[in-house]
Scaffold this motif. Sequence first.
Motif, PDB file in Angstrom:
ATOM      1  N   ARG A 154       0.825  -1.223   0.000  1.00  0.00           N
ATOM      2  CA  ARG A 154       0.000   0.000   0.000  1.00  0.00           C
ATOM      3  C   ARG A 154       0.851   1.262   0.000  1.00  0.00           C
ATOM      4  O   ARG A 154       0.644   2.163   0.824  1.00  0.00           O
ATOM      5  N   GLU A 169      -4.322   1.167  10.851  1.00  0.00           N
ATOM      6  CA  GLU A 169      -4.811   0.843  12.193  1.00  0.00           C
ATOM      7  C   GLU A 169      -3.640   0.323  13.012  1.00  0.00           C
ATOM      8  O   GLU A 169      -3.173  -0.787  12.807  1.00  0.00           O
ATOM      9  N   TYR A 214      -3.896  -5.698  14.070  1.00  0.00           N
ATOM     10  CA  TYR A 214      -3.850  -5.337  12.656  1.00  0.00           C
ATOM     11  C   TYR A 214      -2.466  -5.590  12.063  1.00  0.00           C
ATOM     12  O   TYR A 214      -2.335  -5.956  10.900  1.00  0.00           O
ATOM     13  N   ARG A 235      -6.089 -14.846   5.312  1.00  0.00           N
ATOM     14  CA  ARG A 235      -7.008 -13.863   5.899  1.00  0.00           C
ATOM     15  C   ARG A 235      -7.509 -14.414   7.224  1.00  0.00           C
ATOM     16  O   ARG A 235      -7.622 -15.627   7.388  1.00  0.00           O
ATOM     17  N   SER A 236      -7.818 -13.517   8.123  1.00  0.00           N
ATOM     18  CA  SER A 236      -8.292 -14.004   9.414  1.00  0.00           C
ATOM     19  C   SER A 236      -9.795 -13.833   9.509  1.00  0.00           C
ATOM     20  O   SER A 236     -10.329 -12.785   9.180  1.00  0.00           O
ATOM     21  N   ASP A 237     -10.461 -14.887   9.929  1.00  0.00           N
ATOM     22  CA  ASP A 237     -11.906 -14.828  10.142  1.00  0.00           C
ATOM     23  C   ASP A 237     -12.219 -14.189  11.477  1.00  0.00           C
ATOM     24  O   ASP A 237     -13.222 -13.528  11.649  1.00  0.00           O
ATOM     25  N   ALA A 238     -11.338 -14.433  12.416  1.00  0.00           N
ATOM     26  CA  ALA A 238     -11.528 -13.874  13.743  1.00  0.00           C
ATOM     27  C   ALA A 238     -10.279 -13.085  14.084  1.00  0.00           C
ATOM     28  O   ALA A 238      -9.352 -13.005  13.285  1.00  0.00           O
ATOM     29  N   LEU A 298      -5.430  -6.264  -0.603  1.00  0.00           N
ATOM     30  CA  LEU A 298      -6.126  -7.315  -1.338  1.00  0.00           C
ATOM     31  C   LEU A 298      -5.966  -7.143  -2.850  1.00  0.00           C
ATOM     32  O   LEU A 298      -6.105  -6.042  -3.378  1.00  0.00           O
ATOM     33  N   MET A 312      -6.140  -3.465   8.008  1.00  0.00           N
ATOM     34  CA  MET A 312      -6.327  -4.646   7.168  1.00  0.00           C
ATOM     35  C   MET A 312      -7.791  -5.051   7.192  1.00  0.00           C
ATOM     36  O   MET A 312      -8.425  -5.014   8.230  1.00  0.00           O
ATOM     37  N   LEU A 313      -8.318  -5.400   6.065  1.00  0.00           N
ATOM     38  CA  LEU A 313      -9.720  -5.785   5.983  1.00  0.00           C
ATOM     39  C   LEU A 313      -9.898  -7.222   6.429  1.00  0.00           C
ATOM     40  O   LEU A 313      -9.266  -8.120   5.877  1.00  0.00           O
ATOM     41  N   THR A 314     -10.715  -7.440   7.374  1.00  0.00           N
ATOM     42  CA  THR A 314     -10.970  -8.822   7.755  1.00  0.00           C
ATOM     43  C   THR A 314     -12.443  -8.969   8.057  1.00  0.00           C
ATOM     44  O   THR A 314     -13.150  -7.991   8.330  1.00  0.00           O
ATOM     45  N   ARG A 315     -12.859 -10.205   8.002  1.00  0.00           N
ATOM     46  CA  ARG A 315     -14.259 -10.449   8.328  1.00  0.00           C
ATOM     47  C   ARG A 315     -14.546 -10.100   9.780  1.00  0.00           C
ATOM     48  O   ARG A 315     -15.636  -9.785  10.169  1.00  0.00           O
ATOM     49  N   ARG A 316     -13.459 -10.154  10.554  1.00  0.00           N
ATOM     50  CA  ARG A 316     -13.659  -9.850  11.959  1.00  0.00           C
ATOM     51  C   ARG A 316     -14.088  -8.398  12.147  1.00  0.00           C
ATOM     52  O   ARG A 316     -14.828  -8.069  13.066  1.00  0.00           O
ATOM     53  N   ASP A 317     -13.649  -7.512  11.244  1.00  0.00           N
ATOM     54  CA  ASP A 317     -14.075  -6.126  11.361  1.00  0.00           C
ATOM     55  C   ASP A 317     -15.591  -6.019  11.346  1.00  0.00           C
ATOM     56  O   ASP A 317     -16.173  -5.189  12.015  1.00  0.00           O
ATOM     57  N   ARG A 332     -16.954  -6.830  14.539  1.00  0.00           N
ATOM     58  CA  ARG A 332     -16.692  -5.748  15.468  1.00  0.00           C
ATOM     59  C   ARG A 332     -17.632  -4.574  15.205  1.00  0.00           C
ATOM     60  O   ARG A 332     -18.213  -3.992  16.106  1.00  0.00           O
ATOM     61  N   ASP A 388     -11.286   2.359  10.490  1.00  0.00           N
ATOM     62  CA  ASP A 388     -12.107   1.282  11.041  1.00  0.00           C
ATOM     63  C   ASP A 388     -11.856  -0.025  10.279  1.00  0.00           C
ATOM     64  O   ASP A 388     -12.612  -0.975  10.393  1.00  0.00           O
ATOM     65  N   GLY A 389     -10.798  -0.040   9.497  1.00  0.00           N
ATOM     66  CA  GLY A 389     -10.453  -1.265   8.781  1.00  0.00           C
ATOM     67  C   GLY A 389     -11.060  -1.342   7.400  1.00  0.00           C
ATOM     68  O   GLY A 389     -10.723  -2.228   6.627  1.00  0.00           O
ATOM     69  N   LEU A 390     -11.971  -0.444   7.068  1.00  0.00           N
ATOM     70  CA  LEU A 390     -12.578  -0.429   5.741  1.00  0.00           C
ATOM     71  C   LEU A 390     -12.383   0.945   5.114  1.00  0.00           C
ATOM     72  O   LEU A 390     -12.308   1.945   5.816  1.00  0.00           O
ATOM     73  N   GLN A 403     -13.483  -8.627  -0.157  1.00  0.00           N
ATOM     74  CA  GLN A 403     -12.995  -9.884   0.409  1.00  0.00           C
ATOM     75  C   GLN A 403     -14.126 -10.875   0.641  1.00  0.00           C
ATOM     76  O   GLN A 403     -13.945 -11.897   1.269  1.00  0.00           O
TER      77      GLN A 403
END
Lengths: 476, 440
Positions: A96, A153, A158, A171-174, A383, B1-6, B9, B129-131, B417
């Motif tokens: 980035r 962040e 992060y 990628r992390s799901d959690a 991404l 970083m974009l994650t599903r966890r965001d 949250r 906020d990650g997005l 994603q």
Amino acid sequence: MDSSTRHLGTVVILLAFCLAVGLGAAETEKNPARCDDATFLRRLHLDASGCLPPYQALKGFLADRRPDRRERAIDALLASPAYADWWAWRWSDLLRVKAEFPSNLWPLGAVATHRWLRQSAALPYDRFVTALVTANGSGFSDGVVGFYRAIPERTPGYYADAVALVFLAQRSDAAPAPAFAACFAGLAFKPTGAWKEEILWWNPALIPAGTPAPAAPDGTPLAVAAGADPRPALAAWLTGPGRQDLARALANRTWAWLNGRGLVEPVDDLRPGNPPSDPALLDQLAATLIDSGWDHRALLRAILRSATWQAEAGNSGYAIRRLSAEVLLDALSSATGSADRWTSQIPEPFTVIPALPAVALPDGSISNTFLETFGRPGRSSALAAERSDAPSVLQAQRLLTSEQVQQKIVRSGWLKRLAGESTDPADELWLRILCRPPTAAERARCAVALAGGERRAALDDLAWALLNTTEFSTAH
Amino acid sequence: MLTRRDLFRLAAAGTLAAALPPALLAGDPPAPVVPPRPASRARAVIQVWLWGGPSHLDTFDPKPGAGRDFCGPLGKPIATSVDGLLIGQSLPLLAQQMHRCAVLRGMTHGSNGHETAAYLMQAARPAGDGLSWPGLGAVVSKLRGYEAGYRGLLPPYITLTTPQGRFSESGFLGGRHRPFATGGDPAAEAFAVDGMTVQGLSDTRQSSRRQLLADLDGFAAAHPADATVRELRACREQAYELILGDAGAAYDLGREDAALRDRYGRHRLGQSCLLARRLVEAGVPYVTINANGWDTHKRHFEAMGRMLPQLDAAVATLLEDLAQRGLLDSTIVWVGGEFGRTPRILWEPPWEGGRGHHGKAFSHLLAGGGVRGGTVVGATDERGENVVTRPVFPWDLFATLTGMLGLAPDTQLPLPQGGSVALLGPPPAGRSGGVLTEIL
């Protein structure tokens, strides 16, 4: 297709190379027809340097009858500065590299990071990753720090997500495991007297009480003294016990860069539930990278020499795809011989930006309308999906009727020279723009166009038409 | 970083925020958490984006009582078409349009950085906020553009004339929803839209070029079934419809009455407003006018002497023109920048009468699309430094505008994603004064 280029010796040697680097039986069984020499050279330069082959290099290559000319061309390109530009460009997307928003490297930091990436194109990949993961210092003088500074962040979670995504394509799901995030618990930035300059350092005092002992992404404990920076141990794990994952991630990305699609798609979602289309091939590519001493050019060389990558375009062969924004604009510039102009909103007053090719731009905030229209990524995330190579009507409009393209044609030095000559211009037109000689039918159509009126206008129209063909705007 | 966890949250934060009362100052009635959805009248938005941040004191929130250190030479506000409403003395034409306008004097977000404030005002989300959220124009492009039945040849999201540049307008919606920037200068003698015309190229030559291209594109002929090749050819055919057909006439300001063009003002902003009206008339749902030059740190009042009359003529004529054509009811006109400017004037060198960035309090103007005219929302203190009643946060404005456009708050926007996220989150705790029910 020029049948003379399908010299038996070439085929035998290419097959031998292909087997030697271990691109598997599945690849050669299909035994696809190979593309001709002109197509090969154009494809090679576009895929591994982001540029059209230079005119003189193309003419030399087409006259070269040596059986190993393709291997020589591959080696020469991978040793050239153009490859370093390409490597830095690919990694600037991943890291980035951008002066402003949402990454805030600021112009100095963006340029420093890009310079570091460019200079590190010859660095073995394990050392490349180690340098990025263990970075410390000022983002303005140590470009390697840009990796952390570009993460908007600033929390250990992060940072851990970024390391997993960029280097392991995971990628992390959690939330990342607290023990993995603990690798970054002491990372801190402190300002200096210089505007926007910050120094990245490890501050043990920042580590909250109760932070677990640091561990690798898979939970392997990292042996680190209490309070010490665990990142060197993490890097050692990535390039040691974790090397299969590290190598597979780069192998898959590299395959996608050269073939338009990864063996795993999306390229940045490697996980057990998302298997590769050819697991054995991905393993072989990863092994090639590791066994070469982490030489990513060995990985490229293996793919570029393969029958799959050298197959004829279309059907089940090499995938036809629109050139990426930067590559297409550079192709327009180099085919016509005119540089492009860039702007950046940051900082004020606006900086002077040298006349670089788009692929070599050091900062994602430097842009122009063409790049935006053709889907250059905003570098908001790491991404791959951020880049769009999908065609659009606006793109077609820009190629068909824009001052930008028209001015490139009008200002072209070689078109001006051709206008003053009386010889048949077809060879030079086709070689310079489409990187191949014209067919008999095309030569005849060219003659008809020239007979119609004023020579310079006819040459401009011919150049315009060739620049607008699907052949020009695609990799094939 | 974009994650599903965001998403988890964000969702969790939303649940939390929804359980809390919206932040309101004492005495204000509680605002509904979910924007009301009246039968929406708004079909289009013309956003006049004043890049750099105009001074609220010199435009829509004058403070004559604060004295020369705050007002400079602009200390005599003028009456308007609304009883009791005063605005800056440099806007006499707009003053006659105030019965059509809602003045948002309570705008606030507190950010003084151009890029962060611009993102806040247009994406209505806090940074980091990650997005990377899209601005309203990209949202309209997504939900009212080609994927939602729009059939126009003109792009659904057009910027006059340059992109914003400081952040990606389309955010995670991606390049397909970036605005089309026309380039050129609508006030120039020959206004050339990027990608529409090439100077000196006759229609005859365009046609012969088209034939030449058809003859020389042997590659396309050799790969008729390839998906990429087919798509490239289809896009080329559509582009020709636009270039050679009637749709492009929307860009032709020469078809407008010269006297009307004069009233808009023969400058970039004026002619851009006129062009925006033509585009909306032709069915374009979102037009942004990027009006640069409002970042007046130095010699502010010299710049205002030049710029405010232009703004006055351009926007006032736009409102009058839209109203006369029956378009104002279906077109939201939204005027404002990323923040205001410091009320206290810096007289000393090097500023010599300058104003800095002021994100704590500033003004925006809304009209059309169902906005109740003659309304004022919020108020600042006697020096215009802080909002004292009815703060209007970015979320409030975004929720109001999307509501007026009939976009349901729970409309899902796809993420690159995978998965999706609701267009409008719940009002952020402490950073919302509620939907602008006062102007609906």
